[in-house]
Scaffold this motif. Sequence first.
Motif, PDB file in Angstrom:
ATOM      1  N   ALA A   1       1.879   7.990  -0.640  1.00 36.11           N
ATOM      2  CA  ALA A   1       3.061   7.275  -1.430  1.00 36.11           C
ATOM      3  C   ALA A   1       3.131   7.790  -2.732  1.00 36.11           C
ATOM      4  O   ALA A   1       4.367   8.357  -3.543  1.00 36.11           O
ATOM      5  CB  ALA A   1       2.751   5.812  -1.815  1.00 36.11           C
TER       6      ALA A   1
ATOM      7  N   PHE B   1      10.907   6.819   1.029  1.00 33.03           N
ATOM      8  CA  PHE B   1      10.055   5.794   1.092  1.00 33.03           C
ATOM      9  C   PHE B   1      10.569   4.861   2.481  1.00 33.03           C
ATOM     10  O   PHE B   1       9.593   4.206   3.122  1.00 33.03           O
ATOM     11  CB  PHE B   1      10.022   4.689  -0.091  1.00 33.03           C
ATOM     12  CG  PHE B   1       9.100   5.172  -1.184  1.00 33.03           C
ATOM     13  CD1 PHE B   1       7.632   5.111  -0.777  1.00 33.03           C
ATOM     14  CD2 PHE B   1       9.557   5.519  -2.399  1.00 33.03           C
ATOM     15  CE1 PHE B   1       6.659   5.595  -1.587  1.00 33.03           C
ATOM     16  CE2 PHE B   1       8.511   5.952  -3.193  1.00 33.03           C
ATOM     17  CZ  PHE B   1       6.897   6.025  -3.041  1.00 33.03           C
TER      18      PHE B   1
ATOM     19  N   SER C   1       5.426   0.780  -2.007  1.00 34.69           N
ATOM     20  CA  SER C   1       6.531   1.615  -2.068  1.00 34.69           C
ATOM     21  C   SER C   1       7.448   1.264  -3.341  1.00 34.69           C
ATOM     22  O   SER C   1       7.788   1.933  -4.117  1.00 34.69           O
ATOM     23  CB  SER C   1       7.498   1.592  -0.828  1.00 34.69           C
ATOM     24  OG  SER C   1       6.799   2.014   0.326  1.00 34.69           O
TER      25      SER C   1
END
Length: 1009
Positions: A445, A494, A642
């Motif tokens: 991420a 994302f 996220s």
Amino acid sequence: MAASHYGSCNRGETPAAAHHTTASLQEESPHVMASSHSSTPLLRSTNGGQGRVYHKECGPSPLRLRTICSLPDVCPKEPTGEGRDLCNGPSVVAEHNQWTVFSSKVNLPAALNDPRLAKRESDFFTKTWGLDFTETEVMPSFYLPIITRDHFGAYLQEMSQREQIHERCRTICPNKDDVDSVSSITTNYDKSRSELDQVPKVFMKPDFALEDPATFNTVLPWSHFHSAGGKSRDVASSKLLQEKLSHYLDVVEVSIAQQISLRSEAFFHAMSSQHELQDRLQETQKAVAVLRSRTVAIDRVMCQGPLWALRSALTRNNCVKLHNKLKLMAAVHQTQPTVQLLLSTLEFVGALELIATTKEVLQQELQGVHCFRHLGSQLCELEKLIDKMMVEEFSMYACTNLSRNLKEEPQVLEKERLESLVFGLLRQRKLDFLDIYSDEMIIAAKAIVAQCVADSLMDIEQIDTEVITKLADQMRLMTFPQWFELLKTIFECFLLFLQRIKATLNVIRNVVLEVLASNQKNLLLAESSSRASVLEAPQGPALMQGQAELAYLTHEGLFISDALNEVRQQDSQLWVQDPRSTVSSRMQPGLIETADSPAASEGSTIPEQNFLSSENMMPTEPELNRVIHNIQELLYMASDVSHDRCVKVLTARAKDGSLERLSSAEFVSLSQAVEAFARDTEELCNRRSVSLRGALQSQANRFVHRFHEERKNKLGLLLDNERWKQAEVPAEFQDLVNSIADGRITLPERKNSGPDDRKPAEFLLVSGQKYAVVGTVLLLIRIFLEYCHCVNDIPSIATDMLTRLSDLLKHFNSRSCQLVLGAGALQVVGLKTITTKNLALASRCLQLVVHYIPIIRAHFETKLQPKQFSVLRHFDHITKDYNDHIAEISAKLVAIMDSLFEKVLSKYEVKAPMPSACFRNICKQMAKMHEAIFELLPEEQTQMLFLRINASFKTHLKRQLARLGVVNDGGPQHGLVVADVAFYTENIQALKSLERLDLNMAEIWEQKR
């Protein structure tokens, strides 16, 4: 003894005479008492009155016709009846008669009251018939009613008086028979006792012997033979001694005769039983000899050959088992090379299954084999190595899968490899492998944000990435469109990232669900197969060979076929009693296998063990359910991660306050993008993450503050420049109001067409009513529509926006009050005076705002949560403030005319000409008032206002007439006043919309008391 209680022979009476005396009285007495079940002597009375003596019959009892069998010997010395009764006892050769309760040799009271025992036996029943005999509770009969004392109530009440009379008579006159019987028994017992007491105690001693000189001298005192008196005296003394001893002998013989008469039957019974017992022993000896000879013949003819066949079958089975063991050892010996081959192809599950199967075989089938003593530890080390390899392989897979390009297909990389790894980790109970995936997910991420920023900066030449290295500084140097495009790109990345994670976790979840379903299915199959095998075992035609062999070896019958039937019956009984123990005993290893199917046993050994081992190695159902829960939590965590990374992007941009300076359109676009991303992630992950919405809410609060301050300042400037004159209404504002009436609480889209040719209107039409307004109110309507439009775009700021809008409406109300009622417009704008037209126009503007407050409230109510409805009370307070302000303006208009009436009527005099100048002036001012407010206020409000003004006029006129002393007496002054009042009434009713106004001028006169 019974004889001592119920009577004895008289002194000097022989046993025969006593017997004759007793026998002669057999027909006189009804009293009969039995000392035992087998002895029933009769007691006969010797006389018919008091002092009668009873004697027990000394003859043998008559023969019994009923067969008597015996229980265990409770009282063996009691008389038991005829001697031939023993022939009916149990026999090993002949069948015996069934025992009944009448076969008992003693009755229960005699057994419990045995005089030979020091105390009653407490375990009389339990020692013979078991410990549970005395504890058994007898259930009450269902056919017998429960009888209580109430059932005898009527009888007792009826007999109570008779019982009292009977008791009194019984006390006064006792029963004659009872007195005679008691006295007779007592007399006989005392007489017998006294006769026995006459015998000297020396004869009763157990060590009595005449050889003892002391005893001899006591029995035969020589003093009687050597005393003075001569030979004649010695002879008399000798005769006297002889008679005395004879008397003692007679007394003892009578007592002995009585006791012998009681025990005669037992003596003869014992003698006959001895002969019967000897005959029985001889017959038993002959039967045993015959049985032994038959057994030897059966062993020679029927047992030796079959036993040899069984021994041969056992030997063959042992050889087959040895061969199977050798083949199994050969297969185990190839385990390590096979495991190495499977690991080279990354077949972890197959390698683990092989290791587990081999370990189980070593523990069960090959335990104690010397050549495999180190193989178990080697397999354990190899299993640990495979665990480490699987963990490292899964970590590499997670890193590779999450770090590759998000737009690549497929979403799940090497699905079969992932399934194999997950199955192997589950089998080894490495349930923490999801933590590895979580760590790799967080790293991926962070890399997504950095990669998106780097890709965006490649198209922006104004930012030098070599000088400005931090991502936050680079994002702050971007323009809002550039940064907004970057944010949307991050959102898209994302979303793809979450889709990939969800697809991967779905594969893992499916593997876990398959394992869970397989475990449940295997458990059900094992239970059903066990139940079926147990149910079929007692009914099948074939038995296990070990049981058949045991039956052949131990059966005692004449035919071997009876052994199989007995074994089947035993199996069925065992199954009925305890089916689980039967199943478990048959499944234990080491039982002899069936000789008919060695190949089946050879082929089915290892697969069954593999099934059991794999089932035992897999996690339990609660553990698998926990893994499924952790998978779902990991998806939630991915959504939160996220959102957290997007929050960092948002806060990095907002650090210098650039987001607060956005226009409403830009902030609405930002809010819509964030809401769309949050909604997509919520649909994808079924998780409502709050971090990004919270960051947006924080920025929204700052935006709302700036938004509100700008419009509040703008409204303040408009009010400060407002001259409170009626403004024309452009067509676009009328369209705006019409759209509100149609239910569209929002700003209309701006049209790019040419200029509008429609002329402005003089009034604003709202729901069929005309509103004369100032320009500030038109802009106020547009301002609160902007608030509503902003709430439509950003629902999360509804509460804050409502509070700000309430503050804006309060500000308009208070500032307009200061400028109009407080005459602040004289200094701010430079007005010369505040006219009635200004007041009426301000009142009408306030009424327009009050008309829209419920519409605004309803709109905000749809945007709030039920728990936030309490903030709607602000609109109630604002409505009250506005209505109070409108009432104050109306009161101010009445007060203006009231001061005029007071000033003019104070100079009023009743004299010609009529109408007077005072009334003409008042009518003129009333006409000016009507002209100023008629077009501004509705007809109803105008009428109500003039009614209040008229009431004020009547009050002042009445006061002035009272001061002048004019009364309604029909005089000249009264006539002049009536003329002026008629002139006033005519002028007022001549005004527009006041024709039907009821002035009620009769109230100006004082009422006569």
